[in-house]
Design an enzyme around this catalytic site. Structure first.
Site, PDB file in Angstrom:
ATOM      1  N   CYS A  78      36.385  46.300  32.241  1.00 17.69           N
ATOM      2  CA  CYS A  78      35.957  45.628  33.441  1.00 17.69           C
ATOM      3  C   CYS A  78      37.131  45.016  33.853  1.00 17.69           C
ATOM      4  CB  CYS A  78      34.992  44.242  32.931  1.00 17.69           C
ATOM      5  SG  CYS A  78      35.026  43.041  33.928  1.00 17.69           S
ATOM      6  N   CYS A  81      37.665  41.294  34.237  1.00 17.33           N
ATOM      7  CA  CYS A  81      37.775  40.768  32.766  1.00 17.33           C
ATOM      8  C   CYS A  81      39.285  40.921  32.338  1.00 17.33           C
ATOM      9  CB  CYS A  81      36.958  41.491  31.929  1.00 17.33           C
ATOM     10  SG  CYS A  81      35.244  41.270  32.081  1.00 17.33           S
TER      11      CYS A  81
END
Length: 152
Positions: A78, A81
């Protein structure tokens, strides 16, 4: 010190900055400043994200912590992230002694993410006294994340 800490069912493993010895800070005492079991130096408050390795250690942490727990749900693939990781580490340092910040890899711990009904990442949950107090999602600068946690 490592960029993250680990935990088990009994507490958070914190290396002594003076001698490097691993010390376990039990969840019921995370708000207190401990002493190294080896060299007796004062240990710092938890000031780095705690990496969750098992559902059992996660359950023990959120049910036993005397401080609020801010959970970062993330995954290695991600992009947002990955951008959030340094901000989360900064927030952990800023919140030392007032909150415990933990990271849950949703690829490895889908069961934990499912408990919190995480649908997208990065996502954050605030647990106080063992109960879910608030949830939010999306990139958050450290200051905004901590302001959200204080309001929750």
């Amino acid at each position: 010190m490592n960029s993250h800490l680990t935990a088990d069912e009994r507490g958070i493993i914190l290396p002594c900055p003076a001698c490097g010895t691993a010390n376990r800070i039990v969840y019921a005492k995370v708000a207190q400043q401990g002493r190294c079991g080896s060299c007796k130096s004062d240990l710092p408050h938890i000031a780095a994200p705690v990496e969750i390795d098992s559902a059992a250690s996660f359950a023990a942490l959120v049910s036993g912590s005397t401080l609020p727990v801010v959970i970062d749900f993330w995954a290695p693939w991600c992009g947002p992230c990955q951008m959030m990781a340094p901000e989360f580490a900064k927030a952990a340092a800023m919140a030392a002694g007032t909150a415990v910040l933990v990271k849950v890899n949703t690829d490895e711990h889908q069961d934990i993410a499912g408990q919190f009904r995480v649908q997208g990442i990065p996502a954050f949950a605030l647990v106080k006294s063992g109960r879910l107090a608030a949830q939010t999602s999306g990139f958050q600068p450290a200051e905004r994340l901590l302001a959200w946690a204080r309001q929750g």
